[in-house]
Design an enzyme around this catalytic site. Structure first.
Site, PDB file in Angstrom:
ATOM      1  CE  LYS A   1      56.490  30.662  17.685  1.00  0.00           C
ATOM      2  NZ  LYS A   1      55.213  30.588  16.976  1.00  0.00           N
TER       3      LYS A   1
ATOM      4  NE  ARG B   1      57.136  27.753  11.723  1.00  0.00           N
ATOM      5  CZ  ARG B   1      57.313  29.003  12.150  1.00  0.00           C
ATOM      6  NH1 ARG B   1      58.484  29.404  12.589  1.00  0.00           N
ATOM      7  NH2 ARG B   1      56.299  29.835  12.158  1.00  0.00           N
TER       8      ARG B   1
ATOM      9  NE  ARG C   1      51.234  38.281  13.849  1.00  0.00           N
ATOM     10  CZ  ARG C   1      51.868  37.124  14.039  1.00  0.00           C
ATOM     11  NH1 ARG C   1      52.406  36.850  15.205  1.00  0.00           N
ATOM     12  NH2 ARG C   1      51.932  36.249  13.060  1.00  0.00           N
TER      13      ARG C   1
ATOM     14  NE  ARG D   1      54.510  38.036   9.920  1.00  0.00           N
ATOM     15  CZ  ARG D   1      54.885  37.123  10.813  1.00  0.00           C
ATOM     16  NH1 ARG D   1      55.335  37.519  11.994  1.00  0.00           N
ATOM     17  NH2 ARG D   1      54.803  35.856  10.555  1.00  0.00           N
TER      18      ARG D   1
ATOM     19  NE  ARG E   1      52.304  32.172   9.229  1.00  0.00           N
ATOM     20  CZ  ARG E   1      52.302  33.243  10.007  1.00  0.00           C
ATOM     21  NH1 ARG E   1      51.432  34.201   9.809  1.00  0.00           N
ATOM     22  NH2 ARG E   1      53.178  33.369  10.969  1.00  0.00           N
TER      23      ARG E   1
END
Ligand code: AMP
Length: 216
Positions: free
Chosen positions: A13, A88, A127, A160, A171
């Site tokens: 995204k 969300r 990531r 992160r 998540r």
């Protein structure tokens, strides 16, 4: 245009949002970025959000919706916006509908990035984020030129906290149980665009642009 970008964590995204923001000239509003910014500035909002983010849970709707509401009335949103990571869940989507109705505006399109669970897990493990400018990299498909260093500003790259494996599973569950139902919600409104997010980022972007043409 008023656009919502939907997709699981790790679906790309953020990458697509930067391209859409530039091309369409609308502000990119990421609730995740707003929370991270508040956490780094040690604000009250940041302290509250942190408790949920570090466990991979959703920040309560009351706080999240009020942040978005105050952002959407800023002047740069007059001609449109791109929401990334909001809504969300159904309650947030209904709150957004109500707010837009009050402003006599409506959403034009909801772009859903479809990516398999296997790809998501692989991508999230790779990531890396720049600690100075926030630029995103991925060791699988968007490597920095020098290991651990940001191409743009030379800042140090980090993982992160909520990309660590134990939090990633939470998540993904939250996504499946709370966010996934939004696909049918927006399909029912006739504004859902589904795009194959497994393709290279430039192909995904091409598909998004072609699909958005119909909604202009
Ligand atoms: P993101 O960068 O969009 O993946 O968001 C990072 C984290 O911020 C999420 O895992 C949630 O804990 C929190 N967050 C972001 N957007 C929302 C939202 N719309 N509602 C509740 N929590 C959110």
């Amino acid at each position: 245009m008023r656009i919502v970008l939907l997709g699981s964590p790790g679906s790309g995204k953020g990458t697509q949002a930067s391209c859409i923001e530039k091309e369409f000239g609308i502000p990119h509003i990421s609730t995740g970025d707003i929370f991270r910014d508040n956490i780094s500035r040690n604000t009250t909002i940041g302290a509250e959000a942190k408790k949920f983010i570090e466990r991979g849970l959703l920040v309560p709707d009351s706080l999240t919706v009020s942040i978005v509401e105050s952002r959407l009335v800023e002047e740069d949103c007059n001609e449109g916006f791109l929401l990334d990571g909001f809504p969300r869940n159904i309650a947030q989507a209904e709150a957004l509908d109500k707010d837009l109705e009050k402003m006599e505006k409506k959403l034009d399109a909801v772009v859903n990035l479809e990516v398999s669970a296997e790809t998501i897990i692989e991508r999230m493990a790779g990531r890396r984020i720049c600690s100075d400018c926030g630029e995103s990299y991925n060791l699988c498909f968007l490597k920095p030129a020098v290991d651990g260093i940001c191409d743009k500003c030379g800042g140090k790259l980090y993982i992160r906290e909520d990309d660590k494996p134990e939090t990633v599973m939470n998540r993904l569950n939250v996504y499946k149980n709370q966010t996934f139902p939004l696909i049918d919600y927006y399909k029912g409104k006739g504004i859902l665009i589904s795009v194959n997010g497994e393709q290279p980022a430039d192909k995904v972007y091409g598909d998004i642009c072609r699909a958005l043409e119909r909604f202009k």
